[in-house]
Design an enzyme around this catalytic site. Structure first.
Site, PDB file in Angstrom:
ATOM      1  CE  LYS A 153      -4.079   1.861   2.360  1.00  0.00           C
ATOM      2  NZ  LYS A 153      -4.948   2.068   1.208  1.00  0.00           N
TER       3      LYS A 153
HETATM    4  C1  LIG Z   1      -6.447   0.119  -4.060  1.00  0.00           C
HETATM    5  C2  LIG Z   1      -7.166  -0.433  -2.881  1.00  0.00           C
HETATM    6  N1  LIG Z   1      -7.720  -1.646  -2.956  1.00  0.00           N
HETATM    7  C3  LIG Z   1      -8.378  -2.181  -1.919  1.00  0.00           C
HETATM    8  C4  LIG Z   1      -8.522  -1.493  -0.728  1.00  0.00           C
HETATM    9  C5  LIG Z   1      -9.251  -2.114   0.421  1.00  0.00           C
HETATM   10  O1  LIG Z   1      -8.343  -2.479   1.419  1.00  0.00           O
HETATM   11  P1  LIG Z   1      -8.759  -2.502   2.948  1.00  0.00           P
HETATM   12  O2  LIG Z   1      -9.953  -3.369   3.046  1.00  0.00           O
HETATM   13  O3  LIG Z   1      -7.596  -3.093   3.643  1.00  0.00           O
HETATM   14  O4  LIG Z   1      -9.045  -1.114   3.346  1.00  0.00           O
HETATM   15  C6  LIG Z   1      -7.979  -0.219  -0.618  1.00  0.00           C
HETATM   16  C7  LIG Z   1      -8.112   0.544   0.618  1.00  0.00           C
HETATM   17  O5  LIG Z   1      -7.185   0.652   1.373  1.00  0.00           O
HETATM   18  C8  LIG Z   1      -7.271   0.328  -1.703  1.00  0.00           C
HETATM   19  O6  LIG Z   1      -6.745   1.549  -1.630  1.00  0.00           O
END
Ligand SMILES: Cc1ncc(COP(=O)(O)O)c(C=O)c1O
Length: 327
Positions: A160
């Site tokens: 991330k």
């Molecule tokens: C690109 C992306 N995909 C998926 C998610 C969903 O991830 P999470 O459930 O850990 O927030 C996020 C959010 O953080 C994101 O930015």
């Protein structure tokens, strides 16, 4: 700050700094080259007190994102968790969005980030339903983006990283400019990847599908939770490579993520999905998810970490186990 009210104090490298003073130098590497990794988690107000949802999993992912980018910050998993809890307590927040960030600071402006200090911050703010409260019931209209998600071995989708959000921003801006709430992005092979900041699920003939990690998706903590909850409700959930057209003929499609929580999709590219509103399976999964995060059902998975001493247990068993695992 216009449009973005500050929230008290920000944790910066172990110190709590007033919101207005939490500044970094313009020559910081992260500003020029996107050399940051971050998290987005939530703390909810439950009948037993304020509780963070899967804080251990979020902070573990932060450590993994950092590892991919060769960042070594002197804080272990338990230290990160404590830092988040300390920041929430210092700000006396009951419910909030939590944004930990690790970034390359001020030192040298070559592309190599390693000549720069590695700095960390944790900020909090109040954030309601990301795509709007109505969207949680009525669903959103989305388009398949003309942009492609990062190809494997370009920018690692499992990290991330702030840099990935340049792609997400292009997707989101195009969707809004074209009159949609969100975009769904395809991977480099043309298969379904994810939203600009959410994972995607679809239901067809009572089977739930979501793209695998190999389809350039972020390994969402909500995605993982929804897989567990849906299986607990008796549904078959499979991680499968999904062609774009599978979405058009799905019975139900929904987004999941920390910000979006569980948001139904009612149309894609102006093609109605199912009955064009939240379907019964999405509703059942949404309810199961909201019951957990709002503390309406027992926390059987150990997903909640209570923030304030005396409000239920300070640490969940899952958290203790994770603290031992660390990396
Ligand atoms: C690109 C992306 N995909 C998926 C998610 C969903 O991830 P999470 O459930 O850990 O927030 C996020 C959010 O953080 C994101 O930015």
């Amino acid at each position: 700050m216009a449009g973005f009210p500050g929230t008290g104090k920000i944790w910066m490298n172990g110190k709590l700094v007033e919101w207005k003073d939490a500044n970094i130098h313009i020559a910081s590497h992260v500003i020029h080259y996107g050399s940051g990794v971050f998290e987005g988690a939530r703390c909810y107000e439950t009948p037993k007190g304020s509780a963070c949802f899967r804080l251990d999993a979020h902070m573990r992912r932060l450590q993994h994102s950092a590892k991919i980018y060769r960042m070594e910050y002197p804080l272990d998993l338990a230290g990160w968790i404590d830092a988040v809890l300390e920041t929430i307590r210092a700000n006396e927040m009951k419910a909030c969005y939590i944004r930990p960030l690790l970034y390359r600071g001020y030192g040298s402006l070559g592309v190599n980030p390693e000549g720069n200090p590695l700095d960390a911050a944790i900020m909090l703010w109040e954030w309601g339903a990301y795509l709007g409260h109505e969207a949680l019931e009525e669903g959103v209209d989305v388009k398949v983006s003309s942009w492609t998600r990062m190809a494997p071995n370009t920018l690692p989708a499992m990290a991330k990283a702030t840099a990935n959000y340049a792609n997400s921003a292009l997707v989101k801006m195009e969707a809004i400019a074209d009159g949609y709430s969100e975009g769904i992005v395809l991977d480099v092979s043309g298969h379904v990847s994810e939203g600009s900041g959410q994972n995607v699920f679809m239901l067809r003939d009572n089977v739930i599908y979501t793209p695998p990690l190999g389809s350039s998706v972020l390994g969402g903590i909500t995605r993982d939770s929804i897989i567990t909850l849906a299986r607990g409700l008796g549904y078959t959930v499979t991680e499968s490579v999904l062609p774009r057209e599978a979405l058009y003929i799905a019975d139900e499609v929904f987004f999941v993520g920390t910000a979006a929580e569980v948001t139904p999709v009612k149309s894609i590219d102006k093609i109605q999905i199912g009955k064009g509103r939240r379907g019964p399976v999405t509703e059942a999964i949404q309810r199961a998810f909201f019951d957990v995060i709002n503390g309406k059902v027992p926390d059987t998975h150990g997903w909640l970490t209570y923030v304030y001493p005396g409000e239920s247990a300070l640490r969940t068993p899952a958290l203790k186990a994770a603290a031992g695992k660390n990396r």
